[in-house]
Design a protein around this motif. Structure first.
Motif, PDB file in Angstrom:
ATOM      1  N   PHE A  60       0.852  -1.187   0.000  1.00 24.29           N
ATOM      2  CA  PHE A  60       0.000   0.000   0.000  1.00 24.29           C
ATOM      3  C   PHE A  60       0.891   1.241   0.000  1.00 24.29           C
ATOM      4  N   VAL A  61       0.561   2.213  -0.845  1.00 20.48           N
ATOM      5  CA  VAL A  61       1.358   3.439  -0.912  1.00 20.48           C
ATOM      6  C   VAL A  61       0.467   4.648  -0.610  1.00 20.48           C
ATOM      7  N   THR A  62       1.081   5.706  -0.142  1.00 19.06           N
ATOM      8  CA  THR A  62       0.345   6.903   0.220  1.00 19.06           C
ATOM      9  C   THR A  62      -0.429   7.470  -0.970  1.00 19.06           C
ATOM     10  N   THR A  63      -1.602   7.999  -0.686  1.00 22.85           N
ATOM     11  CA  THR A  63      -2.390   8.638  -1.741  1.00 22.85           C
ATOM     12  C   THR A  63      -1.904  10.050  -2.015  1.00 22.85           C
ATOM     13  N   ARG A  64      -1.109  10.597  -1.111  1.00 18.69           N
ATOM     14  CA  ARG A  64      -0.605  11.963  -1.307  1.00 18.69           C
ATOM     15  C   ARG A  64       0.684  11.899  -2.109  1.00 18.69           C
ATOM     16  N   LYS A  65       0.520  11.930  -3.420  1.00 16.54           N
ATOM     17  CA  LYS A  65       1.661  11.740  -4.305  1.00 16.54           C
ATOM     18  C   LYS A  65       1.328  12.357  -5.654  1.00 16.54           C
ATOM     19  N   GLN A 113       7.191  10.444  -2.848  1.00 14.75           N
ATOM     20  CA  GLN A 113       6.421  10.113  -1.657  1.00 14.75           C
ATOM     21  C   GLN A 113       6.147   8.619  -1.573  1.00 14.75           C
ATOM     22  N   GLU A 114       6.023   7.966  -2.719  1.00 14.38           N
ATOM     23  CA  GLU A 114       5.724   6.538  -2.703  1.00 14.38           C
ATOM     24  C   GLU A 114       6.851   5.745  -2.058  1.00 14.38           C
ATOM     25  N   ILE A 115       8.087   6.227  -2.192  1.00 15.74           N
ATOM     26  CA  ILE A 115       9.220   5.499  -1.641  1.00 15.74           C
ATOM     27  C   ILE A 115       9.280   5.648  -0.131  1.00 15.74           C
ATOM     28  N   ASN A 130       3.886  -1.733  -9.580  1.00 18.06           N
ATOM     29  CA  ASN A 130       3.928  -0.400  -8.986  1.00 18.06           C
ATOM     30  C   ASN A 130       4.476  -0.417  -7.562  1.00 18.06           C
ATOM     31  N   ASP A 131       5.141  -1.498  -7.209  1.00 18.74           N
ATOM     32  CA  ASP A 131       5.701  -1.635  -5.868  1.00 18.74           C
ATOM     33  C   ASP A 131       6.983  -0.811  -5.761  1.00 18.74           C
ATOM     34  N   PRO A 132       7.034   0.225  -4.913  1.00 18.02           N
ATOM     35  CA  PRO A 132       8.238   1.045  -4.792  1.00 18.02           C
ATOM     36  C   PRO A 132       9.476   0.252  -4.396  1.00 18.02           C
ATOM     37  N   ALA A 145      15.520  -2.671  -8.122  1.00 14.63           N
ATOM     38  CA  ALA A 145      15.985  -2.662  -9.507  1.00 14.63           C
ATOM     39  C   ALA A 145      17.014  -1.560  -9.717  1.00 14.63           C
ATOM     40  N   ALA A 146      16.723  -0.350  -9.178  1.00  9.64           N
ATOM     41  CA  ALA A 146      17.668   0.758  -9.327  1.00  9.64           C
ATOM     42  C   ALA A 146      18.957   0.474  -8.584  1.00  9.64           C
ATOM     43  N   GLY A 147      18.843  -0.114  -7.394  1.00  7.36           N
ATOM     44  CA  GLY A 147      20.039  -0.451  -6.627  1.00  7.36           C
ATOM     45  C   GLY A 147      20.891  -1.489  -7.329  1.00  7.36           C
ATOM     46  N   ALA A 148      20.232  -2.505  -7.885  1.00  9.30           N
ATOM     47  CA  ALA A 148      20.975  -3.534  -8.622  1.00  9.30           C
ATOM     48  C   ALA A 148      21.647  -2.929  -9.844  1.00  9.30           C
TER      49      ALA A 148
END
Length: 628
Positions: free
Chosen positions: A412-417, A426-428, A500-502, A508-511
């Protein structure tokens, strides 16, 4: 603006008005009330003044903020007000509760809601009418969801479904500020969900509400508020407007960062969302008007019926968890209380009032104390005051091993984004992972979580075992779509799939970054021109990617710095990622040419190809989260 969660999520606050820029944006578990029972002794001028003179001064010393103003109201009058510390550190100007006009931040949204309800009383607007009825053609809300128009009710409850876009909200030059109508005529804020659903804090929505007031009355919003709210209540040191205008009329304090250094003035386009100033004594007059609609220095700005409407549960799950009134939030306490806070760059406010006890408190601070919004000076003052008069007892929960909790699990991610600018970050910092503990309880993990064991209260409602908060899941067509938290109703959390999972995006970005770093390893003989060029480009790509990610992490760790970068249009967050993107394109060309011409052995070609893919993954992350 705007948001409370710890350090990283303060970004939501400044979106306020930003604060929020990023309000009080807050995390799940940011419980806003005390846990002690009410004291037997009633509030009196003596006890209030003792609290204001001694305890507030002690808290200021503990938090090392520049200055603070506090006002307490009760029994229909101002019980006490005080200023401690400095309105300007360099000039050693003291805070005066009667003359120091603090930036209110998003607390001013309540003024805007009052203005709209005044028009409702006059029969000039209807809360349930399509808001486009009252807007000029060039500022009309897009018909993104046919049959589901946005209404004033949605705007005043943060349920219109807008993204919380930050781009262009904060400006450094007052000459760049546009009139409300012109601003909304060029607005690119998107509708990302149907109206009337999950709460998602929206400065844009309150800006539109202010534009409606302008259009219906034919009077600029700031003038309307002064004539119909501030003047009737005797709020002579208060007003909407930009900071350069406010400083010409009022004694506005200097804003300071966490080190006590003065900050420049910033400006916002959507003044109804939170660009106002008020002394703490003036705000006390406003709270008195809401506590008793027939009073307020002998005047009223709303009928008792409209005040009741303002304070009724209007948005969020209509059950046990707190939600939105009109321009106001329900506060976690018993008896029922109401609140709003504001975060600006170097300015922080909050009020709480309890109608049943006829008391309220307002706190304004003119600088960051370097702590999270859930632990800052204003919150410390309010929590200690309210602890004496109200409790925050939550219902009891009990593990239910026979219950099927799988429908509530997921990400679940914040709706304020935002979907279109930097605020998507904000999702992260605002995501939670809900899983089944297997013993009839839920586990909630993430930056905003307060406990790892949540007990069922009834279907869809869970309370943290440690008493930190309560949540309620929201379902649509039999499927869980999100949940709201009792301790912070200013935003909800909506369910997302794996794509859409942060966390997946971060991994992925870290790898990709780790793979890129292997590009610093030799690809072949240094005297081979193609190899040398490829090595240099790969190294530069890795370097630019590291710099880009490093600046992003630094910005997220320092709210004021990040806000300043955004407000000033700093290239720090975007240029390194664009450089990475350009170099990744060059790497792609070299990769293709290397395969065609056989520059290297297959092992080295595969390695260089993987470097190119890794660079593109990092760039895709930057693009997706608004860093390009």
């Amino acid at each position: 603006m705007p948001k409370s969660r710890a350090g990283l999520s303060a970004l939501c606050a400044v979106a306020l008005a930003v604060p929020v820029v990023l309000t009080p944006g807050a995390a799940i578990g940011a419980v806003a009330g005390g846990t002690s029972p009410p004291v037997a002794a009633p509030l009196s001028p003596e006890t209030a003044q003792e609290f204001l003179d001694s305890r507030v001064a002690e808290l200021l010393e503990e938090h090392q903020a520049p200055g603070v103003g506090v006002a307490i109201v009760g029994d229909g009058e101002l019980v006490g007000a005080v200023g401690h510390g400095y309105a300007d550190i360099d000039r050693e100007l003291p805070v005066d509760p009667a003359t120091t006009s603090f930036h209110t931040g998003s607390a001013a949204k309540t003024y805007t809601a009052v203005a709209v309800l005044q028009l409702v009383e006059e029969g000039l607007v209807d809360l349930d009418e399509d808001v486009n009825t009252y807007l000029p053609d060039d500022a009309r809300v897009e018909d993104t969801y046919p049959g589901d128009p946005v209404t004033l009710h949605h705007l005043l409850t943060h349920t219109a479904g807008f993204e919380e876009r930050m781009d262009g909200m904060i400006l450094t030059d007052p000459d760049q500020v546009s009139p409300l109508g012109a601003h909304f005529a060029s607005s690119e804020v998107e509708r990302i969900r149907p109206p009337g659903g999950l709460v998602a804090y929206s400065n844009h929505g309150f800006g539109l509400a202010g534009l409606v007031v302008e259009e219906v009355t034919g009077v600029p919003f700031d003038e309307y508020a002064e004539d119909n709210i501030f003047t009737p209540l005797g709020m002579d040191q208060s007003g909407f407007g930009q900071m350069d205008q406010a400083r010409e009329r009022f004694d506005v304090p200097t804003f300071h960062d966490a080190d006590g250094e003065p900050l420049p003035d910033y400006y916002m386009e959507e003044i109804p969302a939170g660009s106002a100033v008020a002394t703490v004594e003036d705000m006390a007059r406003f709270l008195l008007a809401l506590l008793d609609a027939d009073k307020g220095d002998g005047q009223r700005v709303l009928t008792p019926e409209s005040v009741e409407l303002l304070l009724s549960h209007q948005g969020g799950p209509a059950s046990q968890v707190n939600g939105a009134g009109y321009g106001i939030w329900e506060y976690q306490s018993s008896p029922d209380a109401f609140t709003h806070g504001g975060d600006w760059i170097g300015a922080y406010t909050r009020y709480v009032f309890v109608p049943e006890l006829d008391l309220g408190v307002y706190v304004a601070v003119n600088g960051s104390d370097g702590t999270a919004a859930s632990r800052d000076l204003r919150t410390a003052v309010i929590d200690e005051f309210m602890r004496e008069f109200a409790s925050a007892d939550l219902p009891m929960g009990e593990a239910d091993p026979a219950a099927d909790l799988q429908p509530y699990t997921g990400v679940f991610v914040t709706t304020r984004k935002s979907h279109s600018d930097l605020n998507r970050i904000q999702e992260i910092v605002g995501n939670l992972r809900v899983s089944d503990n297997g013993d009839g309880t839920l586990d909630i993990a993430g930056p905003d979580a307060v406990d790892d064991r949540w007990l069922p209260v009834r279907d869809g409602v869970f309370v943290a075992q440690n008493g930190g908060d309560m949540i309620e899941f929201v379902s649509r067509d039999g499927e869980v779509v999100g949940f709201s938290a009792h301790g912070n109703p200013t935003h909800a959390y909506e369910a997302v799939g794996t794509a859409n999972d942060p966390l997946v995006h971060l991994l992925a970005a870290g790898a990709g970054l780790l793979v890129l770093l292997t590009g610093l390893v030799s690809l072949g003989r240094p005297w081979d021109r193609p190899t040398t060029a490829a090595r240099v480009i790969a190294g530069l790509t890795a370097l630019s990617a590291v710099v880009s990610v490093g600046l992003i992490v630094y910005g997220l760790s320092d709210f004021n710095r990040l806000t300043q970068w955004i407000a000033e249009g700093s290239l720090a967050l975007t240029v390194p990622m664009w450089v990475t993107a350009g170099l990744a394109v060059v790497m792609g060309v070299l990769t293709g040419t290397g395969w065609v011409r056989g520059w290297w052995r297959v092992r080295r070609l595969v390695h260089y190809s993987s470097l190119t893919v890794a660079a593109l993954v990092v760039v895709a992350f930057g693009w997706s989260y608004g860093f390009m």
